[in-house]
Design an enzyme around this catalytic site. Structure first.
Site, PDB file in Angstrom:
ATOM      1  N   ASP A   1      22.991 -11.608 -15.100  1.00  0.00           N
ATOM      2  CA  ASP A   1      22.871 -12.548 -16.212  1.00  0.00           C
ATOM      3  C   ASP A   1      24.248 -12.762 -16.821  1.00  0.00           C
ATOM      4  O   ASP A   1      25.202 -12.042 -16.488  1.00  0.00           O
ATOM      5  CB  ASP A   1      21.842 -12.075 -17.248  1.00  0.00           C
TER       6      ASP A   1
ATOM      7  N   TYR B   1      27.647 -12.944 -19.195  1.00  0.00           N
ATOM      8  CA  TYR B   1      28.295 -11.976 -20.081  1.00  0.00           C
ATOM      9  C   TYR B   1      27.784 -12.180 -21.504  1.00  0.00           C
ATOM     10  O   TYR B   1      27.730 -13.314 -21.996  1.00  0.00           O
ATOM     11  CB  TYR B   1      29.810 -12.169 -20.065  1.00  0.00           C
TER      12      TYR B   1
ATOM     13  N   PHE C   1      29.836 -13.798 -12.681  1.00  0.00           N
ATOM     14  CA  PHE C   1      31.073 -13.024 -12.643  1.00  0.00           C
ATOM     15  C   PHE C   1      32.272 -13.758 -13.245  1.00  0.00           C
ATOM     16  O   PHE C   1      33.303 -13.151 -13.525  1.00  0.00           O
ATOM     17  CB  PHE C   1      31.427 -12.565 -11.221  1.00  0.00           C
TER      18      PHE C   1
ATOM     19  N   HIS D   1      27.522  -2.883  -5.994  1.00  0.00           N
ATOM     20  CA  HIS D   1      27.983  -3.759  -7.067  1.00  0.00           C
ATOM     21  C   HIS D   1      29.453  -3.473  -7.369  1.00  0.00           C
ATOM     22  O   HIS D   1      29.906  -2.327  -7.269  1.00  0.00           O
ATOM     23  CB  HIS D   1      27.135  -3.514  -8.323  1.00  0.00           C
TER      24      HIS D   1
END
Length: 224
Positions: A67, A69, A80, A189
């Site tokens: 989701d 920031y 990202f 990740h």
């Protein structure tokens, strides 16, 4: 809200926009934007930025995030990615850039805004497209996941697409993708908690380009 998405995607997702779950989601999200816009990121005009920056027929690579920031001034609708004036970069994005350096010997990018990737055919898709400030995961289970799963499935039924699945949550989307006609690359990740468990050294950027070239497509210029 659907009027904010470009025509190509709008036509493809038209049936999805009319489903009850999306109408409920739309009502909830639009109410916040109308009455308490300071309580939702990204800004309304950026909610479908991933789609508007990368039309369906131009998608070559898909990166799936979680989701936006939850920090003020960071979210720009691309997973990202951050707005150009944000520095230092979020830790996960910084680790993505480190791997980019290791893989393709690029210099550390001067901007954390990934629009240049999106404009070349990289769909930078969060599973959930909105968030409450300071509260990551706050808009999970409202319907966004169902919507983005449909998007992934539509792309996953195409041929010659690269899917970069970083982390356990994105890897759960494998079932939506035809692995016989597309390339699926998985890694931990890029978070500092897991990057050293295999994200560093995964070489996904060069592998993606090699695959695209093998399919007669132009590679992505990952430099920013």
């Amino acid at each position: 809200m659907e009027e904010l998405i470009e025509n190509n995607w709008s036509d493809i997702l038209n049936k999805e926009f009319k489903k009850k779950y999306f109408l409920n989601l739309k009502s909830f999200i639009e109410d916040i934007y109308k009455n308490e816009p300071h309580l939702i990121y990204p800004n309304r005009e950026k909610i479908f930025h991933a789609f508007n920056s990368c039309p369906f027929e131009k998608v070559k690579v898909v990166v799936i995030g979680q989701d936006p920031y939850p920090t003020k001034g960071y979210a720009n609708g691309l997973c990202f990615s951050v707005n150009s004036n944000v520095y230092p970069y979020p830790k996960s994005l910084n680790n993505i850039f480190k791997e980019l350096q290791n893989d393709l010997s690029f210099a550390m990018p001067k901007s954390g805004n990934l629009e240049k990737w999106a404009n070349q055919g990289v769909l930078l898709l969060n599973s959930v497209l909105s968030v409450e400030p300071g509260n990551p995961g706050s808009h999970f289970n409202l319907g966004w996941e169902k919507f983005t799963d449909k998007v992934i499935q539509l792309i996953g039924n195409q041929n010659g697409i690269v899917f970069l699945l970083w982390g356990n949550k994105s890897q759960k989307k494998v079932c939506l993708i035809n692995s016989k006609t597309n390339l699926i690359l998985v890694a931990p990740h890029p978070s500092p908690l897991s990057a050293y468990r295999g994200f560093f050294g995964c070489s996904h950027f060069s592998k993606a380009n090699n695959y695209l070239i093998s399919k007669g497509k132009s590679p992505i210029n990952w430099g920013l």
